[in-house]
Design an enzyme around this catalytic site. Structure first.
Site, mmCIF file in Angstrom:
data_model
loop_
_atom_site.group_PDB
_atom_site.id
_atom_site.type_symbol
_atom_site.label_atom_id
_atom_site.label_comp_id
_atom_site.label_asym_id
_atom_site.label_seq_id
_atom_site.Cartn_x
_atom_site.Cartn_y
_atom_site.Cartn_z
ATOM 1 N N ARG A 81 117.074 40.671 122.695
ATOM 2 C CA ARG A 81 117.834 40.813 120.994
ATOM 3 C C ARG A 81 118.009 42.905 120.909
ATOM 4 O O ARG A 81 119.327 42.673 119.786
ATOM 5 C CB ARG A 81 117.005 39.920 120.303
ATOM 6 N N LYS A 183 119.573 43.069 114.118
ATOM 7 C CA LYS A 183 118.431 43.717 114.006
ATOM 8 C C LYS A 183 118.816 45.009 113.428
ATOM 9 O O LYS A 183 117.939 46.566 113.618
ATOM 10 C CB LYS A 183 117.567 43.766 114.659
ATOM 11 N N GLU A 219 117.625 33.331 104.597
ATOM 12 C CA GLU A 219 116.234 33.470 105.079
ATOM 13 C C GLU A 219 115.878 34.666 103.792
ATOM 14 O O GLU A 219 116.542 34.896 103.665
ATOM 15 C CB GLU A 219 116.242 33.892 106.637
HETATM 16 C C1 LIG Z 1 112.298 40.354 112.566
HETATM 17 C C2 LIG Z 1 113.447 39.401 111.496
HETATM 18 C C3 LIG Z 1 112.731 38.548 111.605
HETATM 19 C C4 LIG Z 1 111.784 38.075 111.997
HETATM 20 O O1 LIG Z 1 111.709 37.618 114.039
HETATM 21 P P1 LIG Z 1 110.310 37.875 114.818
HETATM 22 O O2 LIG Z 1 111.392 37.899 116.303
HETATM 23 O O3 LIG Z 1 109.874 36.706 115.100
HETATM 24 O O4 LIG Z 1 109.615 38.621 114.238
HETATM 25 C C5 LIG Z 1 113.505 37.814 110.771
HETATM 26 N N1 LIG Z 1 114.811 37.863 109.851
HETATM 27 C C6 LIG Z 1 114.854 39.198 110.536
HETATM 28 C C7 LIG Z 1 115.817 39.720 108.812
HETATM 29 C C8 LIG Z 1 114.349 39.938 110.403
HETATM 30 O O5 LIG Z 1 114.436 41.242 110.236
#
Ligand SMILES: *Cc1c(COP(=O)(O)O)cnc(C)c1O
Length: 340
Positions: A81, A183, A219
């Site tokens: 990722r 991210k 989300e």
């Molecule tokens: C990091 C993140 C998540 C959660 O991801 P995980 O890999 O399960 O920790 C969900 N939404 C956003 C916007 C994120 O930055």
């Protein structure tokens, strides 16, 4: 042996540990990387990260299993990722195999900071990557730094997971064809105002809609979302502007293959919210946080699971995934990386 610490009462904040990993990118390649004790970074005032937010991060945890091993969960997916994010931000990806080795290495060096089994606390691992040299015009940096630090964090929910309250904000998180699926630090910078406003108004979090039509559920600022239908199907939103949560992907697998539940990833319309019996946020920090209510302006959605405890299916998912992580339930091939 662990440090002498009040692990149960630790919060979720930065605590300096002894060692961190650092590798620098210059003249088109990454150096061999090293472990350092220096937690401070000195950079030029015009560094690309400071002017144009060329930075991204990952988050994962190391913890002790019942048998006393120190492990982490699916670090290969964090490596992948971060590489995807780096490419979207015109940064050189840190090689995925080296990412995993560096995680292992930095946790080993800080092994006395990994909280004991059963404390609920874990060692949070924060890899990040940023553009380092000065730029003036808008362009990517030529020099980068990749780092990983660790910090012990307490149990996310002290005294059990209480359902939280979300609101539908008038702000958007991610544009169509933007950066919602990676991210990037910038996604968080622009969410700060919405989260501060939500807190001021008494809500725990914002639940964002798709910004193109504002009819579909996406989300929250830092966690994906799952719903349970009245006939026990686990449903999660499908959208190209959602961050692909590793926790969510793992939970959907667990629902199907461990609990024998039907699962579905599909568009979820705001209008349907009343039809679900359970709702929860998912991410590395809390694994699952139950949602009791969603306020959409004057419309209030009360999930039948209520405000007292996790819904029945949410609890089963939580127990199974954390059981896999803690070594109490056999994990699918490749999910657990043993560090020591
Ligand atoms: C990091 C993140 C998540 C959660 O991801 P995980 O890999 O399960 O920790 C969900 N939404 C956003 C916007 C994120 O930055």
């Amino acid at each position: 042996m662990e440090k002498n610490f009040d692990w149960e009462n630790l919060g979720f904040g930065y605590i300096k540990t002894d060692y961190r990993y650092v590798s620098e990118y210059k003249n088109g390649s990454w150096d061999e990387g090293k472990i350092t004790t220096d937690e401070n970074i000195t950079i030029n005032e015009s560094a690309c990260v400071l002017q144009y937010a060329q930075t991204c991060f990952e988050g994962l945890k190391a913890y002790k299993t019942e048998k006393g091993n120190v492990v982490c969960f699916r670090p290969d997916l964090n490596a992948k990722r971060m590489a995807d994010t780096a490419l979207r931000l015109e940064m050189p990806p840190f090689p995925e195999n080296r990412f995993i080795d560096a995680v292992v290495n930095v946790v080993k060096k800080n092994i006395s900071w990994v909280p004991p089994y059963g404390s609920g606390a874990t060692l949070y691992i924060r890899p990040f990557l940023f553009g380092k040299n000065p730029v003036m015009g808008v362009k990517p940096a030529d020099e980068y730094e990749f780092r990983i630090f660790t910090s012990p964090v307490g149990p996310y929910f002290k005294g059990g997971a209480k359902p939280i309250i979300l609101r539908v904000p008038d702000y958007d998180r991610a544009a169509p064809h933007g950066t919602g699926h990676v991210k990037a630090g910038l996604n968080y910078a622009m969410s700060l105002h919405a989260i501060c406003e939500a807190h001021k108004l008494g809500f725990n979090e914002n639940i964002y809609l798709d910004s193109a039509t504002r009819t579909k559920i996406e989300e929250t600022g830092g966690a994906n979302i799952i719903f349970v239908t009245k006939d026990n199907k686990v449903v999660t939103p499908k959208s190209p502007t959602i961050l692909p949560s590793i926790t969510r992907r793992s939970l959907m697998y667990v629902a199907k293959n461990y609990l024998g539940l039907k699962t579905e990833e599909r568009e979820i319309f705001k209008e349907e919210l009343n039809e679900f019996k359970e709702c929860a946020l998912c991410g590395t920090a809390a694994v699952l946080s139950p949602v009791g209510k969603i306020y959409d302006h004057n419309n209030i959605i009360n999930f039948p699971a209520g405000m007292e405890k996790m819904g029945e299916i949410t609890q089963k998912l939580y127990d199974t995934l954390t059981g896999i992580q803690m070594g109490k339930i056999e994990a699918p091939e490749g999910w657990i990386k043993v560090i020591e």
